[in-house]
Design a protein around this motif. Structure first.
Motif, PDB file in Angstrom:
ATOM      1  N   TYR A   1       0.831  -1.204   0.000  1.00 41.01           N
ATOM      2  CA  TYR A   1       0.000   0.000   0.000  1.00 41.01           C
ATOM      3  C   TYR A   1       0.865   1.253   0.000  1.00 41.01           C
ATOM      4  CZ  TYR A   1      -0.265   2.565   4.557  1.00 41.01           C
ATOM      5  OH  TYR A   1      -0.036   3.388   5.632  1.00 41.01           O
ATOM      6  N   TRP A   2       0.352   2.257  -0.686  1.00 40.43           N
ATOM      7  CA  TRP A   2       0.948   3.596  -0.700  1.00 40.43           C
ATOM      8  C   TRP A   2      -0.130   4.579  -0.275  1.00 40.43           C
ATOM      9  CZ3 TRP A   2      -0.212   7.737  -4.317  1.00 40.43           C
ATOM     10  CH2 TRP A   2       0.594   8.871  -4.134  1.00 40.43           C
TER      11      TRP A   2
ATOM     12  N   MET B   1       4.477   7.420  -8.786  1.00 36.22           N
ATOM     13  CA  MET B   1       3.710   6.797  -9.861  1.00 36.22           C
ATOM     14  C   MET B   1       4.563   5.821 -10.671  1.00 36.22           C
ATOM     15  SD  MET B   1       0.729   8.176  -9.338  1.00 36.22           S
ATOM     16  CE  MET B   1       1.190   8.273  -7.606  1.00 36.22           C
TER      17      MET B   1
ATOM     18  N   LYS C   1       7.026   4.089  -9.558  1.00 35.72           N
ATOM     19  CA  LYS C   1       7.222   2.883  -8.748  1.00 35.72           C
ATOM     20  C   LYS C   1       5.950   2.048  -8.702  1.00 35.72           C
ATOM     21  CE  LYS C   1       9.884   1.201  -7.293  1.00 35.72           C
ATOM     22  NZ  LYS C   1      10.714   0.189  -8.025  1.00 35.72           N
ATOM     23  N   ILE C   2       4.788   2.681  -8.689  1.00 35.40           N
ATOM     24  CA  ILE C   2       3.541   1.918  -8.748  1.00 35.40           C
ATOM     25  C   ILE C   2       3.492   1.129 -10.055  1.00 35.40           C
ATOM     26  CG2 ILE C   2       1.035   2.173  -9.005  1.00 35.40           C
ATOM     27  CD1 ILE C   2       1.221   4.399  -6.879  1.00 35.40           C
TER      28      ILE C   2
ATOM     29  N   PHE D   1       5.643  -1.850  -9.508  1.00 35.13           N
ATOM     30  CA  PHE D   1       4.986  -2.853  -8.659  1.00 35.13           C
ATOM     31  C   PHE D   1       3.973  -3.672  -9.477  1.00 35.13           C
ATOM     32  CE2 PHE D   1       5.560   0.335  -4.932  1.00 35.13           C
ATOM     33  CZ  PHE D   1       6.893  -0.031  -4.822  1.00 35.13           C
TER      34      PHE D   1
ATOM     35  N   ILE E   1      -1.862  -3.618  -5.481  1.00 38.62           N
ATOM     36  CA  ILE E   1      -1.599  -2.272  -4.959  1.00 38.62           C
ATOM     37  C   ILE E   1      -2.867  -1.646  -4.394  1.00 38.62           C
ATOM     38  CG2 ILE E   1      -0.614  -0.013  -5.460  1.00 38.62           C
ATOM     39  CD1 ILE E   1       1.291  -2.363  -5.904  1.00 38.62           C
TER      40      ILE E   1
ATOM     41  N   ILE F   1      -4.089   2.034  -2.880  1.00 37.39           N
ATOM     42  CA  ILE F   1      -3.756   3.450  -2.701  1.00 37.39           C
ATOM     43  C   ILE F   1      -4.690   4.014  -1.640  1.00 37.39           C
ATOM     44  CG2 ILE F   1      -3.739   5.737  -3.780  1.00 37.39           C
ATOM     45  CD1 ILE F   1      -2.829   4.447  -6.340  1.00 37.39           C
TER      46      ILE F   1
ATOM     47  N   LEU G   1      -1.415   8.694 -13.410  1.00 40.78           N
ATOM     48  CA  LEU G   1      -1.063   7.327 -13.800  1.00 40.78           C
ATOM     49  C   LEU G   1      -1.438   7.055 -15.254  1.00 40.78           C
ATOM     50  CD1 LEU G   1      -2.157   5.454 -10.553  1.00 40.78           C
ATOM     51  CD2 LEU G   1       0.172   5.608 -11.430  1.00 40.78           C
TER      52      LEU G   1
ATOM     53  N   THR H   1      -5.260   1.994 -14.297  1.00 43.41           N
ATOM     54  CA  THR H   1      -5.764   2.202 -12.933  1.00 43.41           C
ATOM     55  C   THR H   1      -6.806   1.169 -12.525  1.00 43.41           C
ATOM     56  OG1 THR H   1      -7.455   3.754 -13.729  1.00 43.41           O
ATOM     57  CG2 THR H   1      -5.334   4.678 -13.089  1.00 43.41           C
TER      58      THR H   1
ATOM     59  N   LEU I   1      -5.796  -1.097  -9.660  1.00 45.52           N
ATOM     60  CA  LEU I   1      -5.500  -0.491  -8.370  1.00 45.52           C
ATOM     61  C   LEU I   1      -6.748  -0.451  -7.502  1.00 45.52           C
ATOM     62  CD1 LEU I   1      -3.426   2.567  -9.651  1.00 45.52           C
ATOM     63  CD2 LEU I   1      -2.535   0.405  -8.779  1.00 45.52           C
TER      64      LEU I   1
END
Length: 537
Positions: free
Chosen positions: A38-39, A55, A57-58, A61, A68, A70, A104, A111, A114
């Motif tokens: 989680y971020w 973004m 790094k997401i 991932f 993920i 958020i 993103l 997205t 996510l």
């Protein structure tokens, strides 16, 4: 991502990070299944370009098969010294969600994979509250303050809200059901706190992934609360150009250069996404070396250090790159619904009550509707003593006499430009009606004005003419002086000084000017020791 081995997944997860806590734990999980991460982000000020680092790094991932979440941390936004008023938090949470999705999407990250979660959707439940009480029963005031030192706004008399902030961030790892939390390296103390305290109340220890911090344009960190240190994700093209033109970028200086560091931490990683080769181009005339394209960041850094790349050319290239980057995000918000959401989340300040009109050819002093030099109380002042800041060798802490026994402490970032001996017992020009604020841990109660060359290689304090005393006026023809009998304290949120100082400059004759008007005293104009042309800050 069945085609990737656990080792390959870990390498993608960890690349370009500054630090990983719990590597072995992550590798153990990847040997059996994909990682849950989680971020979180608290919806306070408007998100800035630094968000692109998170973004990218997401995107990594997701490429590594991670799941993920958020977290839009609306409760945290309110707890952090009330940076976001409760009546605005909901709208800002919606604004952040839309802006993150737009960002993103602009870099090709889907997205739909996510999960977006609002903090208040579970942080106000009885179960979470009980867990929070258990954590509080194990946490000392000292540990809570230490954990939040780099994230929660620090004040002399901290509110309890700021002390429970780190603990709630730790608990989020349990209640979101993740294996690891991702964030900036500025959150390291909270992560260490979480690793220690969650097992103390019966929960498992998580791993932590830490990004580098994007340098600010005029300081160590790009911050939502410091307007000129950042570029908002919806910044207008002309504002991007203005902010980058003012950014500190000293010729040959690669150690303290926010513009160059931005290329390293944002533009090059973005260029390497989706298997592409990164590149960064500088366009210039043949007489200055012609166009050049860099595919390796270190080559750009070396050329800048060797003065083969001029700060002006670098700033222009970064300005062009940023405006291309922000174009799709501006387009996403170019509709009535999201324009209204932006206004609801960050209402335009209502104009203050105007002073009664005065029949005069001069602008009224301190008229709240005006934004001009009449709002500034600029005086001749005398530096009684200056010393190097213990925590920052690039700054001075000065004791300054502003006249009539008004002695103040002033922090200034001048140590790398002006020898300490030249700071002692000298006349300066000081802005004396800015609201005092902490700067590098010291309360600073005025600002010393200095001129700088276009490339920031030369910085000099403004030099009042001889024969003056502390407290003497700095005046501007046609403008009334700020009222010292009932001085207006300028709130930094209103950016009055920043807007007025955009019109400050050093003339070709080496004189300090507002627009085309001289900084005048009873003994003549204010000048610079040797600087000819430049800006005043």
């Amino acid at each position: 991502m069945a085609s990737l081995t656990p080792a390959e997944k870990y390498n993608i997860i960890a690349r370009n990070l500054q630090e990983v806590l719990g590597k072995e734990q992550i590798e153990s999980i990847l040997a059996e299944r994909d990682l849950n991460i989680y971020w979180g982000t608290a919806p306070t000020g408007k998100p800035h370009l630094g968000y692109f680092v998170a973004m990218t790094k997401i995107a990594d991932f997701l490429q590594a098969g991670c799941h993920i979440t958020i977290l839009i941390a609306d409760i945290h936004a309110f707890l952090d010294n009330m940076k976001a008023p409760m009546e605005l938090v909901g709208k800002r949470a919606e604004y952040y969600t839309q802006l993150i999705k737009a960002t993103l999407t602009s870099i090709g990250v889907p997205t739909d994979k996510l999960k977006f979660v609002l903090g208040s959707s579970y942080q106000l439940t009885a179960e979470y509250s009980l867990a929070n009480m258990k954590l509080c029963s194990k946490t000392t005031e000292r540990d809570a303050k230490k954990a939040g030192a780099e994230v929660v706004k620090q004040v002399d008399a901290p509110l309890l809200s700021g002390l429970i902030y780190p603990g709630m961030q730790a608990l989020d790892e349990e209640f979101l059901g993740v294996d690891a939390q991702f964030g900036g390296v500025d959150q390291r103390k909270i992560f260490v706190f979480a690793e220690k305290m969650l097992p103390a109340i019966g929960y498992k220890k998580r791993s932590h992934l830490m990004n580098v911090m994007v340098p600010g344009l005029a300081g160590p960190k790009m911050s939502s609360s410091v307007a000129d240190s950042k570029i908002d994700l919806l910044e207008a093209p002309e504002d991007v150009k203005r902010k980058l033109s003012k950014a500190f970028c000293e010729e040959g200086n690669i150690a303290e250069n926010g513009v160059l560091s931005f290329v390293k931490t944002v533009l090059f990683p973005l260029g390497s996404m989706n298997g592409k080769s990164p590149s960064f181009s500088i366009l210039r005339s043949e007489k200055f070396g012609g166009d050049v394209t860099y595919t390796v960041y270190e080559d750009l850094e070396n050329d800048f250090r060797d003065k083969k790349v001029h700060p002006g050319d670098l700033k222009k290239a970064v300005t062009d790159a940023v405006n291309i980057l922000l174009g799709p995000i501006r387009k996403w918000f170019d509709n009535d619904e999201l324009r209204q959401l932006t206004e609801d989340a960050y209402p335009t300040p209502k104009p203050e009550v105007k002073a009664k009109p005065v029949k005069s050819n001069k602008p009224a002093a301190n008229a709240s509707s005006t934004v001009d030099v009449s709002r500034l109380d600029i005086r001749v002042a005398r530096v009684l003593e200056a010393k190097v800041h213990e925590a920052n060798p690039n700054s001075y802490i000065s004791t300054v006499d502003c006249g009539n026994g008004d002695v103040r402490t002033v922090v200034s970032g001048l140590a790398k430009y002006i020898p300490l001996a030249e700071m002692q017992n000298r006349l300066v020009c000081a802005v004396c009606n800015l609201k005092p604020g902490k700067f590098q841990g010291v309360l600073s109660s005025a600002m010393l004005l200095a001129g700088s060359s276009p490339d920031d290689s030369v910085v000099e304090l403004l030099q009042p003419p001889a024969g003056l005393e502390a407290g003497d006026l700095i005046e501007f023809e046609g403008f009334a002086q700020a009222d010292r009998s009932s001085p207006e304290k300028l709130n930094p949120k209103h950016l009055i000084f920043e807007k007025v100082s955009e019109e400050f400059k050093v003339s070709p004759e080496g004189l300090a000017q507002y627009k085309d008007l001289q900084f005048s005293t009873k003994n003549g104009p204010v000048s610079l020791k040797s600087l000819k042309e430049g800006r005043i800050r």
